[in-house]
Design an enzyme around this catalytic site. Structure first.
Site, PDB file in Angstrom:
ATOM      1  N   SER A 220       0.852  -1.189   0.000  1.00 49.02           N
ATOM      2  CA  SER A 220       0.000   0.000   0.000  1.00 49.02           C
ATOM      3  C   SER A 220       0.885   1.235   0.000  1.00 49.02           C
ATOM      4  O   SER A 220       1.718   1.404   0.893  1.00 49.02           O
ATOM      5  CB  SER A 220      -0.896   0.013   1.247  1.00 49.02           C
ATOM      6  OG  SER A 220      -1.761  -1.106   1.239  1.00 49.02           O
ATOM      7  N   GLY A 222      -0.378   4.409   0.041  1.00 43.28           N
ATOM      8  CA  GLY A 222      -1.226   5.526   0.418  1.00 43.28           C
ATOM      9  C   GLY A 222      -1.981   6.090  -0.765  1.00 43.28           C
ATOM     10  O   GLY A 222      -2.542   5.350  -1.585  1.00 43.28           O
ATOM     11  N   ALA A 223      -1.965   7.410  -0.895  1.00 45.33           N
ATOM     12  CA  ALA A 223      -2.692   8.072  -1.978  1.00 45.33           C
ATOM     13  C   ALA A 223      -2.114   7.757  -3.349  1.00 45.33           C
ATOM     14  O   ALA A 223      -2.761   8.011  -4.376  1.00 45.33           O
ATOM     15  CB  ALA A 223      -2.679   9.581  -1.749  1.00 45.33           C
ATOM     16  N   GLY A 225      -1.434   4.741  -4.547  1.00 40.79           N
ATOM     17  CA  GLY A 225      -1.907   3.491  -5.113  1.00 40.79           C
ATOM     18  C   GLY A 225      -1.353   2.265  -4.415  1.00 40.79           C
ATOM     19  O   GLY A 225      -0.876   2.341  -3.276  1.00 40.79           O
ATOM     20  N   GLY A 251      -5.897   0.222   4.916  1.00 45.85           N
ATOM     21  CA  GLY A 251      -5.036  -0.880   4.488  1.00 45.85           C
ATOM     22  C   GLY A 251      -5.625  -2.232   4.830  1.00 45.85           C
ATOM     23  O   GLY A 251      -5.466  -3.205   4.079  1.00 45.85           O
ATOM     24  N   ASP A 252      -6.332  -2.308   5.948  1.00 43.99           N
ATOM     25  CA  ASP A 252      -6.979  -3.562   6.345  1.00 43.99           C
ATOM     26  C   ASP A 252      -8.138  -3.883   5.398  1.00 43.99           C
ATOM     27  O   ASP A 252      -8.348  -5.044   5.032  1.00 43.99           O
ATOM     28  CB  ASP A 252      -7.497  -3.450   7.781  1.00 43.99           C
ATOM     29  CG  ASP A 252      -6.413  -2.958   8.732  1.00 43.99           C
ATOM     30  OD1 ASP A 252      -5.246  -3.350   8.557  1.00 43.99           O
ATOM     31  OD2 ASP A 252      -6.743  -2.180   9.638  1.00 43.99           O
TER      32      ASP A 252
END
Length: 315
Positions: A220, A222-223, A225, A251-252
Site C-alpha cells: 500500500s 497511500g494516496a 496506489g 489498508g486492512d
C-alpha cells in the site's frame, strides 16, 4: 471462510475535529467507537462484504467484553482467548483536512499459558479457513518469531496465510515463507532498511521482500496506489477518490478486498484498491460494504509509473 488473527486487539474511539490545537479545548463534530486491530478490521470488511469470517483474538477486562459485543453485532464469529490483562483502548483524532493523529496504548502482556492457548485456538479454527490473515503488532510477551511459528503451523495444516506486520516480526516471518505480505510504504522501507521515494524504488523493495521469502507482496502506497508483485508479474493499481475522511483501517480493508477476490492476480489487486479507496471516504474505521465500492474508478496496469514520486516518501 477467512480466519483473522489479531494478537493485540483494541477498542478504538475516533473523534472528528475541525483542527487539532495543542493545549486547547476541542469540540468534536462526530465520534465513533469500533472494535480495533488490523485483523479485526479485516474481519469487519469481510463480514461487510457478506462473507463468513472468524476472528481469533485475546480479550480481557471490560474493553475486551465490549470488543466481542461489537463484533457480534456486526455478524462476526469471535473465537476469544481469555487473558488476565485488559484489552487496550486507542484514540484517533481525525481533522477536517484528512490529517489523523492516533494514540495507541501498549496492551496487556500475555503469559506463557495465554500464548499457548492463542496458538491452540488458531490451530482449531484454521481447519475450515481458505485464508488465515495474521495482522498487527505483537503484544508484550510474544517473541518476534511468533508469526513465523503461526505461518509454519498454517502451512502444515494446508492453509494459505497473509501477513500484515512490520519490523523484526515481519523479517522473522519471511523465513517461514508466508503466501502474501501486505506492507505499507514505511513498513516496506523498514524491511529493506532504506528510504523509498518513488514507485520504482517501492517496486524494487517489494521484489527484495519476495526474495526474502514472501510468495507475493501487496504494498500500500497511500494516496499513490498499490503494488502487487508475485511470481506471475507486477501490477500497479490506483483509484480516484473525491474526499478523504479517515484512513484508519484503509489498508486492512484493502487486504480484505484482496482475499475476498481470491488473493492472487490483477483482479484481486483491483478489489483491494476498490476497498481501500472506499474505506478512506468513510468516517473513523468504518469498513465499506459492496454499495460503497466504485470499481469503475479503479485502474490496474502492468505499466508501472516507476519515476513517480511518492506523495509521502518513507523515512
Amino acid at each position: 471462510m477467512i480466519l483473522t488473527v489479531t494478537p493485540n486487539p483494541s477498542l478504538d474511539r475516533t473523534y472528528e475535529v475541525p483542527a487539532l490545537e495543542r493545549g486547547e479545548v476541542i469540540r468534536a463534530t462526530g465520534e465513533r467507537m469500533d472494535p480495533g486491530g488490523k485483523g479485526v478490521n479485516v474481519s469487519r470488511a469481510v463480514a461487510a462484504a457478506g462473507r463468513r469470517t472468524v476472528a481469533v483474538l485475546p480479550l480481557g477486562g471490560a474493553p475486551g467484553a465490549l470488543v466481542a459485543e461489537l463484533l457480534d453485532a456486526q455478524g462476526i464469529e469471535v473465537a476469544p482467548v481469555p487473558v488476565a490483562g485488559a484489552t487496550r483502548s486507542n484514540i484517533a483524532l481525525a481533522e477536517s483536512d484528512g490529517v489523523l493523529t492516533k494514540i495507541n496504548a501498549p496492551g496487556p502482556e500475555l503469559s506463557a499459558q495465554e500464548q499457548e492457548l492463542l496458538l491452540d485456538t488458531v490451530r482449531a479454527q484454521s481447519r475450515e479457513a481458505d485464508w488465515i490473515a495474521c495482522c498487527g503488532s505483537l503484544p508484550r510477551g510474544l517473541a518476534p518469531s511468533w508469526y513465523a511459528d503461526v505461518v509454519t503451523r498454517a502451512h502444515a495444516g494446508g492453509a494459505r496465510i497473509a501477513l500484515d506486520t512490520s519490523g523484526r516480526a515481519l523479517l522473522e516471518a519471511l523465513r517461514a515463507r508466508p503466501d502474501v505480505v501486505k506492507p505499507n510504504a514505511e513498513e516496506l522501507a523498514g524491511a529493506v532498511a532504506r528510504p523509498l521515494t518513488t514507485v520504482g524504488e517501492a517496486l524494487k523493495a517489494a521484489e527484495e521482500v519476495r526474495a526474502m521469502g514472501a510468495g507475493a507482496v501487496l504494498a500500500s502506497l497511500g494516496a499513490d496506489g498499490q503494488l502487487l508483485v508475485s511470481d506471475s508479474g507486477a501490477w500497479f493499481g490506483s483509484a480516484r477518490v473525491s474526499t478523504v475522511r479517515s484512513n484508519v483501517g484503509a489498508g486492512d480493508a484493502s487486504l480484505a478486498g484482496f482475499l475476498i477476490a481470491g488473493g492472487t492476480g490483477p483482479e484481486a489487486l483491483a478489489s483491494a484498491v476498490a476497498h481501500g479507496a472506499a474505506a478512506v471516504q468513510l468516517p473513523g474505521s468504518v469498513m465499506p460494504t459492496p454499495a460503497d465500492l466504485n470499481p469503475a474508478a479503479v485502474t490496474v496496469t502492468t505499466d508501472i509509473p516507476l519515476g513517480r514520486a511518492l506523495t509521502e516518501p518513507s523515512p
